[in-house]
Design a protein around this motif. Structure first.
Motif, PDB file in Angstrom:
ATOM      1  N   VAL A 294      -2.966  -7.814  12.250  1.00 31.72           N
ATOM      2  CA  VAL A 294      -3.576  -6.593  12.751  1.00 31.72           C
ATOM      3  C   VAL A 294      -3.680  -5.624  11.575  1.00 31.72           C
ATOM      4  N   ASP A 295      -4.762  -4.886  11.532  1.00 32.48           N
ATOM      5  CA  ASP A 295      -4.972  -3.898  10.465  1.00 32.48           C
ATOM      6  C   ASP A 295      -3.707  -3.064  10.256  1.00 32.48           C
ATOM      7  N   GLY A 296      -3.352  -2.856   8.989  1.00 33.92           N
ATOM      8  CA  GLY A 296      -2.222  -1.977   8.710  1.00 33.92           C
ATOM      9  C   GLY A 296      -0.891  -2.684   8.565  1.00 33.92           C
ATOM     10  N   ASN A 297      -0.908  -4.008   8.442  1.00 38.05           N
ATOM     11  CA  ASN A 297       0.356  -4.729   8.285  1.00 38.05           C
ATOM     12  C   ASN A 297       0.618  -5.197   6.858  1.00 38.05           C
ATOM     13  N   GLY A 298      -0.113  -4.607   5.919  1.00 33.45           N
ATOM     14  CA  GLY A 298       0.134  -4.944   4.519  1.00 33.45           C
ATOM     15  C   GLY A 298      -0.986  -5.711   3.843  1.00 33.45           C
ATOM     16  N   GLN A 299      -2.097  -5.974   4.594  1.00 33.77           N
ATOM     17  CA  GLN A 299      -3.206  -6.715   3.992  1.00 33.77           C
ATOM     18  C   GLN A 299      -3.745  -5.999   2.746  1.00 33.77           C
ATOM     19  N   SER A 300      -4.029  -4.705   2.884  1.00 40.48           N
ATOM     20  CA  SER A 300      -4.622  -3.970   1.758  1.00 40.48           C
ATOM     21  C   SER A 300      -3.671  -3.935   0.579  1.00 40.48           C
ATOM     22  N   GLU A 301      -2.399  -3.733   0.873  1.00 36.95           N
ATOM     23  CA  GLU A 301      -1.391  -3.662  -0.198  1.00 36.95           C
ATOM     24  C   GLU A 301      -1.253  -5.009  -0.904  1.00 36.95           C
ATOM     25  N   LEU A 302      -1.352  -6.081  -0.131  1.00 38.51           N
ATOM     26  CA  LEU A 302      -1.278  -7.422  -0.701  1.00 38.51           C
ATOM     27  C   LEU A 302      -2.418  -7.619  -1.710  1.00 38.51           C
ATOM     28  N   ILE A 303      -3.628  -7.219  -1.318  1.00 40.25           N
ATOM     29  CA  ILE A 303      -4.777  -7.372  -2.207  1.00 40.25           C
ATOM     30  C   ILE A 303      -4.622  -6.491  -3.442  1.00 40.25           C
ATOM     31  N   GLU A 304      -4.146  -5.254  -3.217  1.00 41.09           N
ATOM     32  CA  GLU A 304      -3.980  -4.333  -4.354  1.00 41.09           C
ATOM     33  C   GLU A 304      -2.939  -4.861  -5.336  1.00 41.09           C
ATOM     34  N   ALA A 305      -1.858  -5.429  -4.811  1.00 38.66           N
ATOM     35  CA  ALA A 305      -0.803  -5.958  -5.678  1.00 38.66           C
ATOM     36  C   ALA A 305      -1.346  -7.123  -6.513  1.00 38.66           C
ATOM     37  N   LEU A 306      -2.244  -7.868  -5.897  1.00 39.67           N
ATOM     38  CA  LEU A 306      -2.796  -9.044  -6.540  1.00 39.67           C
ATOM     39  C   LEU A 306      -3.856  -8.729  -7.583  1.00 39.67           C
ATOM     40  N   THR A 307      -4.561  -7.611  -7.376  1.00 33.83           N
ATOM     41  CA  THR A 307      -5.689  -7.296  -8.259  1.00 33.83           C
ATOM     42  C   THR A 307      -5.340  -6.202  -9.266  1.00 33.83           C
ATOM     43  N   GLY A 308      -4.048  -5.819  -9.315  1.00 37.78           N
ATOM     44  CA  GLY A 308      -3.629  -4.839 -10.314  1.00 37.78           C
ATOM     45  C   GLY A 308      -3.892  -3.401  -9.900  1.00 37.78           C
ATOM     46  N   LEU A 309      -4.196  -3.173  -8.634  1.00 35.86           N
ATOM     47  CA  LEU A 309      -4.487  -1.809  -8.179  1.00 35.86           C
ATOM     48  C   LEU A 309      -3.253  -1.110  -7.630  1.00 35.86           C
ATOM     49  N   ARG A 310      -2.133  -1.876  -7.525  1.00 39.38           N
ATOM     50  CA  ARG A 310      -0.926  -1.217  -7.028  1.00 39.38           C
ATOM     51  C   ARG A 310       0.276  -1.821  -7.728  1.00 39.38           C
ATOM     52  N   HIS A 311       1.314  -1.010  -7.895  1.00 40.05           N
ATOM     53  CA  HIS A 311       2.490  -1.458  -8.632  1.00 40.05           C
ATOM     54  C   HIS A 311       3.358  -2.378  -7.767  1.00 40.05           C
TER      55      HIS A 311
END
Length: 512
Positions: A294-311
């Motif tokens: 479900v939206d908001g369970n860490g999908q966006s953060e997972l992608i950001e962590a993988l693509t260098g957009l989040r620490h």
């Protein structure tokens, strides 16, 4: 008023924006007690039309009648006076407020000069029971689920006396269970004499719940049909204007070695709370791993962590055994990662650049696009022309600004660019969000073609049908962790829905 007088009738509504006719002489009737679906691809003009009914836009031509009387709806307040309420796709709620405070905002019941909360709470409780909404009037918005927030939006319209409810793509953010519950709520609303317009591009939902369907294509009404007299196939053809297949054609995967490995990934937000908490994941060459959640369970953060957009605060990200944790986005791209971002406007395209410039956003500094520190526009344009032709990006020219392409063509442009980089790992985040069946078919075929060439593909999508149809393996994400894995051929919406809601049934062992 005769029994047959529509509760809302639109007569030849035309709405023009600069350079585009959004609604072209559209006529539409809604009768009391019916659920009337408004079906169309994105950009077909559905939301524009409903924004006219809700008083957010004024039409250039045409008229509106409510219960047989001609009306001018010049603001949402006027729409509400006429008994029209809209449940928007993006909720308009104040997070720290309670349910009651949100519902009465702007129409507070007064007791002298004070707001009479007790009376409001009681009314809301009664409405909630009458329509089976099960909302706690005293809960704070930021403590309740997205599905509950939507019910608060529904209550807001009912509290203001809506007899006609417009739902704009209401299931986009819900779990399968919440979708079934919403369907029940809609049936209950109609049983109590309300009338509903449902804006959607999901055929499955129309077949489940609508009485009638009006199909819009490119701003024009194609047809209005009874649900009982049509099929999903026929609706799809009317919506897109050509024959569409729903089955995803693919041969079984032949997974090779591990390409991506995420081990015990922890990432905290600004407040220091872990949004990814010990997440583990592997994707192999030649397979599509789908992530359901479900939206908001860490999908966006997972992608950001993988693509260098989040620490990343803990754990490692490895690509072909090489540690790429916390590398810069450019380094990660250069090590063989392509990324179709979930928000194509924010992270996919520079809208005021040409199609041509957008095709080299990540490679403009390399030859042949760069010669001695100068951009080589001939090479860039040649490259763009080749991609536009190969991926059938419909654009007046490669010099056109990306902004003026339709959503589906913007998406095709991004996919063309990302596939052309010939990646080792392709990350596809919501790759078909907001696209119509024709464009969806194209995008899914491209992902499968990448897999068949031995690439590792990570697919993140809220569309369960897409996850089940396209993936070779499915991992479920819940509250920043992977809570289970299943095989698409051995699972179904219900089982996935339960896992997505955090109930870890027998992991992967179901339906053996």
């Amino acid at each position: 008023m005769g029994a047959a007088t529509p509760v809302v009738e639109l007569k030849q509504i035309t709405k023009v924006f600069p350079g585009i006719i959004a609604n072209d002489s559209i006529s539409f009737k809604l009768h009391k007690g019916e659920i009337h679906a408004l079906l169309g691809e994105n950009g077909a003009g559905k939301s524009t039309l409903m924004n006219i009914v809700f008083g957010l836009y004024q039409p250039e031509e045409g008229s509106i009648e409510v219960n047989g009387e001609p009306v001018i709806i010049d603001s949402p307040n006027r729409a509400i006076e006429l008994g029209i309420g809209m449940v928007h796709q993006h909720f308009k709620l104040v997070q720290p407020f309670t349910v009651t405070e949100n519902i009465i905002l702007g129409s507070e019941p007064k007791k002298g000069t004070r707001i009479n909360y007790k009376k409001a709470t009681e009314e809301i409780r009664q409405l909630s029971e009458q329509y089976g909404l099960q909302v706690n009037p005293n809960a704070k918005i930021h403590d309740i689920s997205v599905g509950m927030q939507q019910r608060v939006e529904i209550l807001k319209t009912l509290y203001r006396g809506a007899e006609i409810l417009i739902f704009d793509e209401p299931t986009a953010v819900l779990t399968p269970q919440e979708i079934s519950e919403l369907m029940e709520i809609m049936k209950r609303l109609v049983a109590e004499g309300k009338s509903i317009i449902l804006i959607t591009h999901k055929l499955k939902e129309i077949m489940q719940i609508a009485d009638n369907v009006t199909i819009i294509r490119r701003g024009k009404v194609v047809d209005t049909v009874k649900k009982s007299e049509t099929t999903p196939q026929e609706l799809a053809e009317k919506m897109v204007g050509r024959n569409v297949t729903f089955k995803v054609d693919k041969k079984p995967a032949e997974p090779g070695s591990v390409v991506l490995e995420m081990a015990n990934i922890v990432s905290n937000n600004k407040e220091g709370t872990a949004v990814l908490q010990g997440l583990n994941l592997q994707v192999r060459a030649g397979e599509i791993l789908g992530i359901a959640g479900v939206d908001g369970n860490g999908q966006s953060e997972l992608i950001e962590a993988l693509t260098g957009l989040r620490h990343v605060d803990g754990g490692t990200v490895k690509l072909l055994g090489q540690d790429i944790t916390n590398m810069s986005p450019r380094k990660i791209t250069e090590s063989g990662v392509s990324h179709i971002p979930e928000d194509r406007h924010k992270h996919g395209l520079v809208l005021d650049f040409s199609v041509s410039e957008n095709m080299v956003l990540e490679t403009y500094y390399k030859p042949p696009f760069n010669k001695g520190g100068f951009l080589n526009f001939d090479a860039i344009d040649k490259h763009a022309t080749r991609l536009v032709e190969r991926f059938d990006v419909r654009t007046p020219s490669i010099a056109t600004h990306a902004r003026s392409l339709s959503g589906g063509n913007q998406q095709k442009a991004i996919i063309a660019r990302e596939i052309d980089k010939n990646p080792t790992l392709m990350i596809a985040a919501q790759p078909t969000r907001g696209l119509d069946v024709g464009a969806i078919e194209f995008v899914q075929q491209q992902l499968i073609a990448q897999r068949d060439q031995g690439k590792a593909v990570l697919l993140i999508s809220f569309e369960l049908d897409e996850i089940i149809n396209v993936s070779d393996r499915i991992a479920v994400i819940y509250e920043g962790q992977i809570v289970g894995e299943v095989l698409p051929e051995k699972t179904n919406d219900q089982e996935l829905g339960l896992m997505m809601a955090g109930s870890t049934a027998k992991r992967g062992a179901a339906h053996e």
